[in-house]
Design a protein around this motif. Structure first.
Motif, PDB file in Angstrom:
ATOM      1  N   LEU A 282      20.998  46.732  36.520  1.00 59.15           N
ATOM      2  CA  LEU A 282      21.937  45.713  36.033  1.00 59.15           C
ATOM      3  C   LEU A 282      22.430  44.822  37.170  1.00 59.15           C
ATOM      4  N   LEU A 283      22.644  45.442  38.336  1.00 63.29           N
ATOM      5  CA  LEU A 283      23.091  44.666  39.489  1.00 63.29           C
ATOM      6  C   LEU A 283      22.034  43.631  39.878  1.00 63.29           C
ATOM      7  N   VAL A 284      20.794  44.089  40.000  1.00 66.55           N
ATOM      8  CA  VAL A 284      19.718  43.178  40.400  1.00 66.55           C
ATOM      9  C   VAL A 284      19.584  42.050  39.377  1.00 66.55           C
ATOM     10  N   LYS A 285      19.774  42.414  38.113  1.00 67.89           N
ATOM     11  CA  LYS A 285      19.697  41.413  37.057  1.00 67.89           C
ATOM     12  C   LYS A 285      20.842  40.399  37.186  1.00 67.89           C
ATOM     13  N   ASP A 286      22.053  40.921  37.396  1.00 67.41           N
ATOM     14  CA  ASP A 286      23.213  40.039  37.541  1.00 67.41           C
ATOM     15  C   ASP A 286      23.076  39.115  38.746  1.00 67.41           C
ATOM     16  N   LEU A 287      22.391  39.590  39.765  1.00 78.13           N
ATOM     17  CA  LEU A 287      22.209  38.762  40.956  1.00 78.13           C
ATOM     18  C   LEU A 287      21.122  37.700  40.729  1.00 78.13           C
ATOM     19  N   GLY A 288      20.519  37.740  39.544  1.00 77.21           N
ATOM     20  CA  GLY A 288      19.497  36.733  39.226  1.00 77.21           C
ATOM     21  C   GLY A 288      18.179  36.946  39.947  1.00 77.21           C
ATOM     22  N   MET A 289      17.927  38.194  40.365  1.00 80.75           N
ATOM     23  CA  MET A 289      16.709  38.441  41.134  1.00 80.75           C
ATOM     24  C   MET A 289      15.513  38.801  40.265  1.00 80.75           C
ATOM     25  N   VAL A 290      15.767  39.143  38.990  1.00 79.43           N
ATOM     26  CA  VAL A 290      14.669  39.565  38.130  1.00 79.43           C
ATOM     27  C   VAL A 290      13.632  38.446  38.026  1.00 79.43           C
ATOM     28  N   ASP A 291      12.365  38.838  38.119  1.00 80.84           N
ATOM     29  CA  ASP A 291      11.252  37.891  38.071  1.00 80.84           C
ATOM     30  C   ASP A 291      11.193  36.948  39.264  1.00 80.84           C
ATOM     31  N   THR A 292      11.796  37.364  40.379  1.00 78.63           N
ATOM     32  CA  THR A 292      11.613  36.587  41.598  1.00 78.63           C
ATOM     33  C   THR A 292      11.104  37.537  42.680  1.00 78.63           C
ATOM     34  N   ILE A 293      10.629  36.946  43.764  1.00 83.62           N
ATOM     35  CA  ILE A 293      10.135  37.750  44.872  1.00 83.62           C
ATOM     36  C   ILE A 293      11.258  38.611  45.451  1.00 83.62           C
ATOM     37  N   TRP A 294      12.507  38.143  45.330  1.00 82.57           N
ATOM     38  CA  TRP A 294      13.626  38.858  45.966  1.00 82.57           C
ATOM     39  C   TRP A 294      13.803  40.259  45.405  1.00 82.57           C
TER      40      TRP A 294
ATOM     41  N   VAL B 254       5.294  51.671  64.103  1.00 78.56           N
ATOM     42  CA  VAL B 254       5.303  52.701  63.080  1.00 78.56           C
ATOM     43  C   VAL B 254       5.994  52.202  61.812  1.00 78.56           C
ATOM     44  N   MET B 255       7.123  51.503  61.994  1.00 80.15           N
ATOM     45  CA  MET B 255       7.851  51.031  60.815  1.00 80.15           C
ATOM     46  C   MET B 255       7.096  49.941  60.076  1.00 80.15           C
ATOM     47  N   VAL B 256       6.436  49.065  60.822  1.00 84.69           N
ATOM     48  CA  VAL B 256       5.628  48.037  60.170  1.00 84.69           C
ATOM     49  C   VAL B 256       4.579  48.723  59.295  1.00 84.69           C
ATOM     50  N   LEU B 257       3.923  49.724  59.866  1.00 81.40           N
ATOM     51  CA  LEU B 257       2.876  50.410  59.108  1.00 81.40           C
ATOM     52  C   LEU B 257       3.429  51.045  57.847  1.00 81.40           C
ATOM     53  N   PHE B 258       4.515  51.764  57.988  1.00 80.80           N
ATOM     54  CA  PHE B 258       5.045  52.457  56.811  1.00 80.80           C
ATOM     55  C   PHE B 258       5.462  51.468  55.721  1.00 80.80           C
ATOM     56  N   HIS B 259       6.085  50.370  56.136  1.00 82.00           N
ATOM     57  CA  HIS B 259       6.521  49.395  55.134  1.00 82.00           C
ATOM     58  C   HIS B 259       5.342  48.692  54.470  1.00 82.00           C
ATOM     59  N   VAL B 260       4.349  48.354  55.280  1.00 80.84           N
ATOM     60  CA  VAL B 260       3.195  47.657  54.698  1.00 80.84           C
ATOM     61  C   VAL B 260       2.504  48.569  53.684  1.00 80.84           C
ATOM     62  N   VAL B 261       2.318  49.833  54.061  1.00 80.49           N
ATOM     63  CA  VAL B 261       1.686  50.757  53.124  1.00 80.49           C
ATOM     64  C   VAL B 261       2.551  50.921  51.876  1.00 80.49           C
ATOM     65  N   GLY B 262       3.857  51.032  52.079  1.00 86.79           N
ATOM     66  CA  GLY B 262       4.768  51.167  50.946  1.00 86.79           C
ATOM     67  C   GLY B 262       4.624  50.011  49.976  1.00 86.79           C
ATOM     68  N   HIS B 263       4.568  48.788  50.516  1.00 94.37           N
ATOM     69  CA  HIS B 263       4.424  47.621  49.643  1.00 94.37           C
ATOM     70  C   HIS B 263       3.046  47.586  48.999  1.00 94.37           C
ATOM     71  N   TRP B 264       2.055  47.980  49.789  1.00 90.92           N
ATOM     72  CA  TRP B 264       0.698  47.950  49.253  1.00 90.92           C
ATOM     73  C   TRP B 264       0.576  48.892  48.050  1.00 90.92           C
ATOM     74  N   ASN B 265       1.226  50.045  48.147  1.00 94.34           N
ATOM     75  CA  ASN B 265       1.085  51.054  47.100  1.00 94.34           C
ATOM     76  C   ASN B 265       2.174  51.008  46.027  1.00 94.34           C
ATOM     77  N   GLY B 266       3.206  50.218  46.257  1.00 88.79           N
ATOM     78  CA  GLY B 266       4.367  50.260  45.375  1.00 88.79           C
ATOM     79  C   GLY B 266       4.102  49.634  44.012  1.00 88.79           C
ATOM     80  N   PHE B 267       4.652  50.262  42.983  1.00 88.96           N
ATOM     81  CA  PHE B 267       4.474  49.661  41.675  1.00 88.96           C
ATOM     82  C   PHE B 267       5.748  49.746  40.839  1.00 88.96           C
ATOM     83  N   PHE B 268       6.632  50.671  41.214  1.00 88.16           N
ATOM     84  CA  PHE B 268       7.798  50.916  40.383  1.00 88.16           C
ATOM     85  C   PHE B 268       8.733  49.700  40.317  1.00 88.16           C
ATOM     86  N   ASP B 269       9.050  49.106  41.453  1.00 89.33           N
ATOM     87  CA  ASP B 269       9.937  47.940  41.444  1.00 89.33           C
ATOM     88  C   ASP B 269       9.361  46.820  40.603  1.00 89.33           C
ATOM     89  N   ALA B 270       8.047  46.633  40.726  1.00 92.28           N
ATOM     90  CA  ALA B 270       7.408  45.586  39.940  1.00 92.28           C
ATOM     91  C   ALA B 270       7.516  45.908  38.455  1.00 92.28           C
TER      92      ALA B 270
END
Lengths: 317, 298
Positions: free
Chosen positions: B131-143, B200-216
């Motif tokens: 609900l917070l993310v929705k109220d912030l108007g972020m739904v359906d945006t890259i943010w 190390v952090m770049v790697l972990f984040h890149v992999v996380g984004h590459w594999n992530g599906f839940f937020d989408a």
């Protein structure tokens, strides 16, 4: 005691007392550094906590969270009395328990065995191979399950037929959900989970092993009396963390593996919250179930930590 | 230690151990190998269960279809975009918070740390966050893809521990005596010394984004913003062969379509995992290092 310079550029020891204002002003830039992250935490972690009150309200979108009327524990009683309640609790608990029973000890055993490989190169090779599935996404993992277990074209059913059996509709059978969830989890994460134990094993003093060999200990005895006690602190910490997360079964995988036909086994609290809350937009009811779940989690973490501390191990805090 | 004779029991142990570890490695490898050979085999052979050890009647038909699907390219592009922007934001927020917290003379560090760590044990949960993310108007945006999960407490702890152990206090004192400010010190001295943790952090984040599906799944409705994993899920799990169904409007029979659909699945698994698999051997040591750095305290 603080050391600083006076005007004559001599090192002097200044009195310990410094006013709070001075302590803050001296490093004012550091506060600006932390600020963005702190703001992020307030907005994305603490504001949702404030939103938990939704669980005790009847959410009306036009009124917002704050303006919606209070209704007390109605959502909770509705959840406790609903016919899915016990199924959900049972599914969630048994799925996480089964996952825990296998995924916790297996990496320890694998690490202990891996550590005993005499060829350093072969050890590296096995490690490289078994870490790999960790980087496969959950979507792909479940996709692999679907194609491998397909009743018509999957390799597993080809094998079963070859051996004279009947094809099994794995993804449609509730009784297969749990084993598949656990086995695929083992395949994907066992290797990765060994890293931390291997690091701990590398820290076990070689002198202990030498002394044990002197005393005529064989490999088994050295694993049992030297290696395991050596990594015990690591095991305990990871155990506490694992139990604290016991109700946090991986939503993603359970959700992806869920089909209409295996739902009686695969419906767990997180997937139910998603379904009720986001698909059917019953926000306050779903928030109440979510809250129920996090409270149980918190209680379990506190309990385990206390038990471990009483038993004299090192606890998280 | 070589001076000691290995007992008979030890030799048996080693033999069994080598056999077990080899078996385990094979069990991990075979599914990946099977997918690879199936993706380039004739779908009819795969369907009939004739592909076990070697590809049969090699064909690239599956890949041709995959690469002619517009959605796949959109997904690739979106994932790369989210990974780049998301990783930059995450790293900036994490490092700027971790550094002050690593300083013993930073007044209030314990309180701020407590504010951070508490969120590891209790959270608002899915619905209030949504609900917070929705109220912030972020739904359906890259943010929505890069901000709500930008920071992980664990990463802050890791970075903080790294700074504590690898930036000596003397270095700071020396720099300050020379008139260096905190900001300058952070950018000119701390960051250049922190390459391992940043990598190390770049790697972990890149992999996380590459594999992530839940937020989408929860925040995106607009197909043109879908990351690769969400499109994958539609094809692999939900069996919706997307708009690429259109590309199957050939005169083929239903069964044949089905078979090609299976072939596409094997190919999709390869195509989506390929970049990580290629990089994996080079990156592996960094990943391992990352876990090690993380376990300094634990």
């Amino acid at each position: 005691m603080e050391i600083s310079l006076n005007k004559k550029k001599q090192v002097v020891v200044v009195p310990k007392k410094m006013t709070r204002r001075k302590k803050v002003m001296r490093n004012w830039e550091l506060y600006l550094f932390v600020l963005p992250c702190l703001l992020w935490f307030v907005v994305f972690k603490y504001v949702p906590m404030y939103g938990i009150q939704l669980a005790f309200k009847q959410y009306i979108p036009t009124e917002g969270i704050w303006g919606s009327p209070w209704i007390g524990f109605q959502h909770f009683t509705r959840f406790f009395e609903s016919y899915q309640f016990w199924t959900l609790i049972q599914n969630t608990l048994s799925l996480s328990l089964w996952a825990f029973i296998f995924t916790f000890p297996v990496p320890i055993i694998v690490a202990l065995l891996l550590n005993q490989l005499t060829s350093e190169r072969y050890k590296k090779f096995v490690q490289t191979v078994i870490y790999a599935p960790h980087f496969i996404s959950t979507v792909v993992l479940v996709g692999i399950l679907f194609v491998f277990l397909s009743p018509t074209s999957g390799i597993v059913n080809h094998l079963i037929v070859l051996l004279g059996g009947e094809p099994i509709l794995f993804m449609a059978r509730p009784e297969w959900f749990k084993p598949l969830y656990v086995i695929s989890g083992l395949w994907q994460e066992t290797g990765w989970a060994t890293i931390i134990y291997l690091a701990a094993l590398a820290g076990v003093s070689p002198a202990l092993h030498e002394a044990a060999i002197m005393d005529g200990a064989n490999k088994w005895q050295r694993i049992w009396h030297v290696d395991i006690p050596g990594i015990r602190p690591t095991i305990v910490i990871l155990l506490i963390l694992a139990i604290g997360n016991i109700m946090n079964v991986g939503f993603e995988k359970a959700y992806l593996m869920q089909t209409d036909l295996n739902k009686s086994a695969s419906a767990i609290i997180p997937t139910y919250v998603y379904e009720i809350g986001l698909q059917r937009a019953q926000y306050s009811f779903a928030a109440a179930i979510g809250l129920f779940n996090s409270v149980i989690n918190l209680i379990m973490l506190l309990m385990v930590n206390r038990i471990v501390r009483k038993l004299g191990g090192n606890s998280l805090w | 230690m070589k001076a000691f004779r290995r007992t008979k029991g030890d030799i048996t142990f080693d033999v069994v151990n080598y056999a077990l570890m080899t078996l385990y490695a094979l069990m991990v490898l075979y599914p990946l190998y099977f997918i690879t050979i199936s993706s380039i085999s004739d779908p009819n052979a795969v369907f009939a269960g004739e592909v076990w050890l070697w590809p049969k009647d090699i064909t690239l038909e599956g890949y041709e279809r995959i690469f002619s699907d517009k959605l796949i390219w959109i997904g690739y592009g979106n994932t790369i975009l989210y990974a780049a922007v998301g990783t930059a934001i995450s790293i900036m927020l994490t490092l700027t918070a971790a550094y002050p917290l690593s300083r013993p003379d930073f007044y209030g560090r314990n309180l701020i740390m407590l504010v951070f760590v508490f969120t590891m044990f209790f959270s608002g949960g899915l619905i209030p966050t949504y609900l917070l993310v929705k109220d912030l108007g972020m739904v359906d945006t890259i943010w929505a893809m890069v901000i709500p999960n930008a920071v992980g407490v664990w990463n802050i702890i890791i970075a903080k521990t790294f700074f504590e152990t690898s930036i000596p206090g003397e270095l700071r004192e020396a720099a300050f005596i020379d008139g260096c400010s905190n900001t300058r010190f952070f950018f000119k001295i701390v960051l250049p010394l922190s390459k391992p943790i940043i990598a190390v952090m770049v790697l972990f984040h890149v992999v996380g984004h590459w594999n992530g599906f839940f937020d989408a799944l929860i925040y995106l409705n607009d197909e043109s913003k879908y990351p690769l994993q969400l499109i994958l899920r539609n094809i692999l799990v939900e069996n919706q062969v997307s708009n690429s169904a259109a590309m199957m409007m050939d005169v083929e029979s239903y069964a044949a379509k089905q078979r090609v659909a299976e072939l596409i699945k094997y190919g999709m698994i390869i195509v989506s995992t390929f970049p990580l698999l290629i990089l994996y051997p080079f990156l592996q040591r960094y990943f391992v290092k990352g876990v090690m750095i993380g376990s300094i305290k634990g």
